[in-house]
Motif scaffolding. Structure first.
Motif, PDB file in Angstrom:
ATOM      1  N   VAL A  51     -25.961  26.763  -6.986  1.00 24.31           N
ATOM      2  CA  VAL A  51     -26.086  25.468  -7.657  1.00 24.31           C
ATOM      3  C   VAL A  51     -26.172  24.352  -6.615  1.00 24.31           C
ATOM      4  CG1 VAL A  51     -24.925  23.815  -9.183  1.00 24.31           C
ATOM      5  CG2 VAL A  51     -24.908  26.261  -9.739  1.00 24.31           C
ATOM      6  N   GLY A  52     -25.311  24.434  -5.579  1.00 22.63           N
ATOM      7  CA  GLY A  52     -25.340  23.428  -4.516  1.00 22.63           C
ATOM      8  C   GLY A  52     -26.665  23.401  -3.796  1.00 22.63           C
ATOM      9  N   ASN A  53     -27.211  24.571  -3.509  1.00 23.89           N
ATOM     10  CA  ASN A  53     -28.526  24.634  -2.859  1.00 23.89           C
ATOM     11  C   ASN A  53     -29.606  24.030  -3.749  1.00 23.89           C
ATOM     12  OD1 ASN A  53     -27.914  25.727  -0.373  1.00 23.89           O
ATOM     13  ND2 ASN A  53     -27.992  27.819  -1.136  1.00 23.89           N
ATOM     14  N   PHE A  54     -29.550  24.306  -5.052  1.00 19.88           N
ATOM     15  CA  PHE A  54     -30.538  23.772  -5.986  1.00 19.88           C
ATOM     16  C   PHE A  54     -30.459  22.243  -6.028  1.00 19.88           C
ATOM     17  CE2 PHE A  54     -31.589  22.386 -10.336  1.00 19.88           C
ATOM     18  CZ  PHE A  54     -32.930  22.719 -10.346  1.00 19.88           C
ATOM     19  N   LEU A  55     -29.228  21.722  -6.188  1.00 21.52           N
ATOM     20  CA  LEU A  55     -29.063  20.259  -6.250  1.00 21.52           C
ATOM     21  C   LEU A  55     -29.442  19.609  -4.914  1.00 21.52           C
ATOM     22  CD1 LEU A  55     -25.730  20.036  -8.270  1.00 21.52           C
ATOM     23  CD2 LEU A  55     -28.052  19.582  -9.086  1.00 21.52           C
ATOM     24  N   GLY A  56     -29.102  20.264  -3.813  1.00 21.47           N
ATOM     25  CA  GLY A  56     -29.483  19.742  -2.501  1.00 21.47           C
ATOM     26  C   GLY A  56     -30.986  19.701  -2.336  1.00 21.47           C
ATOM     27  N   SER A  57     -31.658  20.727  -2.839  1.00 22.85           N
ATOM     28  CA  SER A  57     -33.120  20.763  -2.767  1.00 22.85           C
ATOM     29  C   SER A  57     -33.739  19.622  -3.558  1.00 22.85           C
ATOM     30  CB  SER A  57     -33.647  22.093  -3.310  1.00 22.85           C
ATOM     31  OG  SER A  57     -33.205  23.149  -2.496  1.00 22.85           O
ATOM     32  N   ILE A  58     -33.176  19.339  -4.721  1.00 22.62           N
ATOM     33  CA  ILE A  58     -33.684  18.221  -5.527  1.00 22.62           C
ATOM     34  C   ILE A  58     -33.481  16.907  -4.784  1.00 22.62           C
ATOM     35  CG2 ILE A  58     -33.291  16.877  -7.645  1.00 22.62           C
ATOM     36  CD1 ILE A  58     -32.784  19.568  -9.056  1.00 22.62           C
ATOM     37  N   PHE A  62     -36.139  13.237  -2.747  1.00 21.36           N
ATOM     38  CA  PHE A  62     -36.030  11.776  -2.787  1.00 21.36           C
ATOM     39  C   PHE A  62     -35.641  11.180  -1.435  1.00 21.36           C
ATOM     40  CE2 PHE A  62     -35.178  13.375  -7.054  1.00 21.36           C
ATOM     41  CZ  PHE A  62     -36.169  12.718  -7.767  1.00 21.36           C
ATOM     42  N   GLY A  63     -35.270  12.026  -0.485  1.00 23.67           N
ATOM     43  CA  GLY A  63     -34.897  11.548   0.849  1.00 23.67           C
ATOM     44  C   GLY A  63     -33.507  10.932   0.865  1.00 23.67           C
ATOM     45  N   GLY A  64     -33.099  10.492   2.017  1.00 25.97           N
ATOM     46  CA  GLY A  64     -31.795   9.851   2.156  1.00 25.97           C
ATOM     47  C   GLY A  64     -30.673  10.859   2.360  1.00 25.97           C
ATOM     48  N   ASN A  65     -29.472  10.398   2.119  1.00 22.82           N
ATOM     49  CA  ASN A  65     -28.273  11.214   2.303  1.00 22.82           C
ATOM     50  C   ASN A  65     -28.218  12.310   1.240  1.00 22.82           C
ATOM     51  OD1 ASN A  65     -25.757  12.148   3.036  1.00 22.82           O
ATOM     52  ND2 ASN A  65     -24.633  10.448   2.125  1.00 22.82           N
ATOM     53  N   ILE A  66     -28.067  13.543   1.660  1.00 22.85           N
ATOM     54  CA  ILE A  66     -27.946  14.672   0.737  1.00 22.85           C
ATOM     55  C   ILE A  66     -26.453  14.821   0.437  1.00 22.85           C
ATOM     56  CG2 ILE A  66     -28.552  17.076   0.294  1.00 22.85           C
ATOM     57  CD1 ILE A  66     -30.934  15.159   0.987  1.00 22.85           C
ATOM     58  N   THR A  67     -25.991  14.113  -0.580  1.00 23.17           N
ATOM     59  CA  THR A  67     -24.558  13.953  -0.833  1.00 23.17           C
ATOM     60  C   THR A  67     -23.825  15.265  -1.079  1.00 23.17           C
ATOM     61  OG1 THR A  67     -25.003  13.498  -3.167  1.00 23.17           O
ATOM     62  CG2 THR A  67     -24.794  11.598  -1.691  1.00 23.17           C
ATOM     63  N   ILE A  68     -24.472  16.222  -1.713  1.00 26.00           N
ATOM     64  CA  ILE A  68     -23.779  17.485  -1.987  1.00 26.00           C
ATOM     65  C   ILE A  68     -23.423  18.204  -0.689  1.00 26.00           C
ATOM     66  CG2 ILE A  68     -25.821  18.949  -2.290  1.00 26.00           C
ATOM     67  CD1 ILE A  68     -23.969  19.860  -4.892  1.00 26.00           C
ATOM     68  N   TYR A  69     -24.305  18.116   0.322  1.00 28.03           N
ATOM     69  CA  TYR A  69     -24.014  18.732   1.618  1.00 28.03           C
ATOM     70  C   TYR A  69     -23.036  17.889   2.423  1.00 28.03           C
ATOM     71  CZ  TYR A  69     -27.847  21.965   0.656  1.00 28.03           C
ATOM     72  OH  TYR A  69     -28.654  22.925   0.099  1.00 28.03           O
ATOM     73  N   GLU A  71     -20.597  16.112   1.192  1.00 30.30           N
ATOM     74  CA  GLU A  71     -19.271  16.407   0.633  1.00 30.30           C
ATOM     75  C   GLU A  71     -18.758  17.759   1.104  1.00 30.30           C
ATOM     76  OE1 GLU A  71     -19.580  15.933  -3.606  1.00 30.30           O
ATOM     77  OE2 GLU A  71     -20.236  13.856  -3.391  1.00 30.30           O
ATOM     78  N   LEU A  72     -19.633  18.766   1.151  1.00 34.98           N
ATOM     79  CA  LEU A  72     -19.240  20.088   1.624  1.00 34.98           C
ATOM     80  C   LEU A  72     -18.777  20.023   3.077  1.00 34.98           C
ATOM     81  CD1 LEU A  72     -19.143  23.196   1.069  1.00 34.98           C
ATOM     82  CD2 LEU A  72     -21.460  23.275   2.015  1.00 34.98           C
ATOM     83  N   CYS A  73     -19.517  19.307   3.909  1.00 32.40           N
ATOM     84  CA  CYS A  73     -19.143  19.169   5.321  1.00 32.40           C
ATOM     85  C   CYS A  73     -17.821  18.431   5.470  1.00 32.40           C
ATOM     86  CB  CYS A  73     -20.246  18.426   6.091  1.00 32.40           C
ATOM     87  SG  CYS A  73     -21.759  19.361   6.274  1.00 32.40           S
ATOM     88  N   GLU A  74     -17.638  17.372   4.709  1.00 37.90           N
ATOM     89  CA  GLU A  74     -16.399  16.601   4.794  1.00 37.90           C
ATOM     90  C   GLU A  74     -15.203  17.428   4.338  1.00 37.90           C
ATOM     91  OE1 GLU A  74     -13.802  14.001   5.949  1.00 37.90           O
ATOM     92  OE2 GLU A  74     -15.932  13.811   6.382  1.00 37.90           O
ATOM     93  N   GLN A  75     -15.357  18.215   3.297  1.00 33.58           N
ATOM     94  CA  GLN A  75     -14.271  19.088   2.835  1.00 33.58           C
ATOM     95  C   GLN A  75     -13.903  20.104   3.905  1.00 33.58           C
ATOM     96  OE1 GLN A  75     -15.751  20.815  -0.772  1.00 33.58           O
ATOM     97  NE2 GLN A  75     -15.406  18.967  -1.989  1.00 33.58           N
ATOM     98  N   ALA A  76     -14.901  20.681   4.549  1.00 31.44           N
ATOM     99  CA  ALA A  76     -14.641  21.664   5.598  1.00 31.44           C
ATOM    100  C   ALA A  76     -13.928  21.019   6.777  1.00 31.44           C
ATOM    101  CB  ALA A  76     -15.951  22.309   6.058  1.00 31.44           C
TER     102      ALA A  76
END
Length: 126
Positions: A51-58, A62-69, A71-76
């Motif tokens: 799901v994260g990969n799908f939303l990241g692909s979408i 549109f360009g810009g910050n890929i927020t789902i990734y 957030e994942l990086c910040e959590q890690a």
């Protein structure tokens, strides 16, 4: 599998650990290092969900910050930081110097995030 941060006999914390005393520098202004306790670390391995990969692909359309990734990086990073601080507390440290983050792709879709530094005991300069 044993928890690497809870193995052995932990030292009782002699001093209060203050997050303000974690730095990427090798010295803390207004303090002197009185004891070096060694390297401490936190490590996590994260994967992106389908799901994260799908939303990241979408979002990439549109360009810009890929927020789902983001957030994942910040959590890690937050998780590995907490583990590093826990490790330092167990050694009796009240500060960490030379703190760094590192990330490595273990395999496609799996990333290791490492946070490490030197656990020390510091005291204020008089």
């Amino acid at each position: 599998m044993a928890d690497p941060y809870n193995s052995g006999t932990p030292s009782p914390p002699a001093l209060r650990f203050d997050d303000a005393l974690v730095t990427t520098a090798f010295e803390l202004p207004g303090h002197r290092v009185v004891r070096n306790l060694g390297v401490v670390r936190g490590i996590t391995v994260r994967s992106r969900s389908i799901v994260g990969n799908f939303l990241g692909s979408i979002q990439t359309l549109f360009g810009g910050n890929i927020t789902i990734y983001t957030e994942l990086c910040e959590q890690a990073r937050e998780e590995t930081y907490r583990d590093m601080v826990k490790h330092a507390r167990q050694l009796g440290a009240n500060a960490i110097i030379g703190m760094r983050y590192d990330a490595t792709d273990v395999m496609t879709g799996l990333t290791e995030v490492l946070c490490y530094g030197t656990a020390v005991v510091v005291e204020p300069l008089r």
